[in-house]
Design a protein around this motif. Structure first.
Motif, PDB file in Angstrom:
ATOM      1  N   ALA B  18       0.841  -1.207   0.000  1.00 52.52           N
ATOM      2  CA  ALA B  18       0.000   0.000   0.000  1.00 52.52           C
ATOM      3  C   ALA B  18       0.871   1.251   0.000  1.00 52.52           C
ATOM      4  O   ALA B  18       0.528   2.260  -0.602  1.00 52.52           O
ATOM      5  CB  ALA B  18      -0.932  -0.002   1.217  1.00 52.52           C
ATOM      6  N   GLN B  19       2.030   1.176   0.668  1.00 57.69           N
ATOM      7  CA  GLN B  19       2.910   2.345   0.752  1.00 57.69           C
ATOM      8  C   GLN B  19       3.829   2.464  -0.470  1.00 57.69           C
ATOM      9  O   GLN B  19       4.490   3.477  -0.640  1.00 57.69           O
ATOM     10  CB  GLN B  19       3.754   2.289   2.019  1.00 57.69           C
ATOM     11  N   ALA B  21       2.656   2.188  -3.544  1.00 59.10           N
ATOM     12  CA  ALA B  21       1.855   2.674  -4.666  1.00 59.10           C
ATOM     13  C   ALA B  21       2.206   4.116  -5.037  1.00 59.10           C
ATOM     14  O   ALA B  21       2.066   4.511  -6.196  1.00 59.10           O
ATOM     15  CB  ALA B  21       0.374   2.562  -4.335  1.00 59.10           C
ATOM     16  N   SER B  22       2.699   4.875  -4.055  1.00 56.48           N
ATOM     17  CA  SER B  22       3.011   6.284  -4.337  1.00 56.48           C
ATOM     18  C   SER B  22       4.168   6.414  -5.328  1.00 56.48           C
ATOM     19  O   SER B  22       4.363   7.465  -5.928  1.00 56.48           O
ATOM     20  CB  SER B  22       3.358   7.002  -3.038  1.00 56.48           C
ATOM     21  N   GLN B  26       5.299   9.432  -7.943  1.00 55.13           N
ATOM     22  CA  GLN B  26       6.404  10.240  -7.442  1.00 55.13           C
ATOM     23  C   GLN B  26       7.773   9.643  -7.758  1.00 55.13           C
ATOM     24  O   GLN B  26       8.626   9.560  -6.878  1.00 55.13           O
ATOM     25  CB  GLN B  26       6.276  10.406  -5.917  1.00 55.13           C
ATOM     26  N   THR B  68      11.148  -2.212  -0.462  1.00 55.62           N
ATOM     27  CA  THR B  68      10.870  -0.903   0.126  1.00 55.62           C
ATOM     28  C   THR B  68      11.122   0.118  -0.982  1.00 55.62           C
ATOM     29  O   THR B  68      11.734  -0.213  -2.006  1.00 55.62           O
ATOM     30  CB  THR B  68      11.814  -0.589   1.293  1.00 55.62           C
TER      31      THR B  68
END
Lengths: 474, 85
Positions: B18-19, B21-22, B26, B68
């Motif tokens: 979920a983290q 996806a940015s 970006q 990550t």
């Protein structure tokens, strides 16, 4: 924005490994978890492999619902704790458990001058300090600890960023000053002040503040053939990236006998709260606050007793959804599932539903059972909520749902508090003192943005809220 | 153009995808236009207890475990470096 965080990953991996051992009915596997997650010869995150393993052992205990603080025998196998789960008749309360091995005894939050200080001519640090705590000595600004109130004005004023505010993550996250320190500098929680919001838990970079989970109770009851019913919160529809009908299918596949959407309870809460508000205003009350947020209920109980008379008596969506499920299935085990920490305390206080799971714990159970939500067959819940009920999970949604049951003309004005903080709590205290509020219906959500931003989630709050808003719009 | 696929299966999503996806929105400047970022359905890499390695991503089909933002960016840059030293 919720950033990627290794501490969260470790926590969820522990939950998933515990769930897997319990689903497989292999409790002896629990004692191997610390070794599997930190095998010999692999990198470790604390001072050594053995401390990592000791910390993981306590995480497994918390995942099984036991507090490390209550440990009497350090050699007691984790399998023995698992064996004790079915004999438990009460849920752990308070549910917070401190991982002493994990707490880094961080410094108290303070404002500090670094050696970037150039002892300039302007000295805005000295001039802007409201407490006369900053002085220049030996060519460098110094802060008098006795006088400093940690307001940070000097840090903001410095042209060189030479003054920094060193935060204390856990204590700074707490909206009610319930997080302090022991004489050894370790974190200590004042459970009399704590409103169970879960923010310190989410904030600690060492994962040293843990929650005692009820996941083991739920899994073992499913495994033993009890009729276990899921009550998923509206927020889950935003936290999982999937079609909500597939999430219902996934809950059934996981072993829940039926699904009652808490949004159905929310519709009932809205209906009753509208009637209650009309009645109260007719009787001359100036305003009424919502009652559905359990951390808000705890805040009133522990910090704002003067507002107690203004809080709605209407039961929360969780309790009304539990009533619906209870009426159909008197002997079932009812399990609320959502991103909220404080719902545990609400459920324990009222005695129903039987258990509360977090979104993270549900995620861990799905991982353990190898269930991919997207691959599940869509299913319909036994009781489904309306779009207005779904919007309870986003700030403003409760007031809007209540408002929809009120007449168009002369309707009471809503006022929304999105996020409890020292500032908004002070504001609410003035409502109690003056008996006045900027609206007749005051919606209070502890989490900024509403339940979609709950602390026990794996989704970014803004994305979860956007999904709910999109679904509610159709 | 490199193809970065972020697994959106339940295991990976819960474990941190979920983290990630940015990243699509970006990407750092040096990688913009050189990497295509997409989500994909469960790759099946998490099955049978291998969930400890989630979230999984693939770069041109090659699997990166426990991904990550940092490790993904490092892997992307290493590949581009290899292709155009």
């Amino acid at each position: 924005m919720r950033l990627h965080n290794e501490s969260d990953r470790v926590k969820r991996e522990v939950l998933a490994r515990v769930a897997r051992a319990l689903f497989a009915e292999k409790p002896e596997a629990l004692d191997r978890i610390p070794l599997q997650m930190r095998p010999k010869g692999q990198p470790f995150s604390r001072c050594c492999l053995y401390k990592d393993r000791a910390a993981l052992r306590y995480r497994v205990m918390a995942a099984l619902g036991f507090r490390g603080e209550d440990e009497t025998d350090e050699l007691r196998p984790l399998a023995a704790y698992a064996a004790a789960v079915p004999t438990r008749t009460r849920n752990p309360e308070p549910f917070i458990s401190i991982l002493t091995e994990g707490c880094s005894a961080c410094l108290e939050s303070q404002t500090t001058v670094t050696n970037l200080c150039r002892s300039c001519l302007a000295r805005p640090c000295v001039g802007n300090c409201p407490k006369q705590a900053v002085h220049v000595k030996n060519g460098r600004a110094e802060i008098d600890r006795e006088r400093c109130v940690n307001c940070g004005l000097c840090a903001k004023a410095c042209a060189f960023h030479a003054i920094v505010q060193v935060p204390l993550a856990c204590a700074d996250a707490c909206p009610v000053d319930a997080v302090g320190k022991t004489a050894d500098g370790l974190v200590a929680i004042d459970h009399g002040k704590c409103i169970r919001c879960g923010r310190c838990q989410a904030a600690c970079p060492f994962g040293a503040i843990m929650a005692c989970s009820q996941m083991a109770d739920v899994i073992l009851k499913i495994k033993r053939g009890r009729r276990v019913i899921a009550l998923p919160a509206p927020a889950l529809a935003g936290i999982f990236p999937n079609d909500p009908a597939k999430l219902t299918g996934a809950l059934l596949k996981l072993g829940f006998a039926a699904v009652y959407d808490v949004a159905a309870g929310a519709d009932e809460t809205a209906r009753r709260e509208a009637a209650e508000l009309t009645e109260r205003l007719r009787a001359g009350a100036a305003f009424m606050t919502t009652s559905c947020c359990p951390a808000w209920a705890e805040t009133v109980r522990r910090h704002l007793p003067g507002l107690a008379g203004y809080v709605s008596h209407t039961p929360s969506p969780m309790r009304l959804a539990a009533e619906m499920a209870r009426a159909d299935h008197p002997d079932a085990v009812l399990v609320f599932i959502g991103p909220c920490a404080a719902k545990r305390t609400e459920a324990t206080f009222y005695g129903d539903p039987d258990h509360v799971l977090t979104a993270e714990e549900l995620g861990a159970m799905l991982i353990a059972a190898d269930i991919d939500v997207d691959a599940c067959d869509p299913a319909a819940p036994t009781r489904a909520g309306s779009r207005a009920g779904l919007r309870f999970a986003v700030s403003g949604g409760v007031a809007a749902a209540v408002g929809a049951h009120l007449p168009d003309s002369g309707a009471p004005k809503p006022y929304v508090i999105s996020g409890l903080s020292p500032k908004t709590i002070r504001l609410l205290a003035t409502f109690a003192k003056t008996g006045k509020a900027p609206g007749q219906l005051v919606e209070v959500m502890c989490c900024e943005g509403g339940c979609a931003a709950g602390p026990c989630s794996f989704e970014e709050p803004a994305r979860a809220a956007a999904r709910i808003t999109a679904q509610a719009a159709g | 153009m490199l193809h970065l696929q972020i697994c959106q299966g339940t295991t990976c999503y819960v474990m941190g995808a979920a983290q990630l996806a940015s990243l699509a929105a970006q990407l750092p400047e040096d990688l913009r236009g050189r990497v295509r970022v997409t989500g994909c359905r469960c790759l099946g890499l998490c099955r049978d207890g291998a969930f400890g390695g989630a979230p999984y991503v693939t770069i041109d089909g090659e699997v990166l475990a426990a991904a990550t933002i940092d490790s993904i960016l490092a892997a992307l840059r290493a590949r581009l470096q290899e292709a155009h030293p």
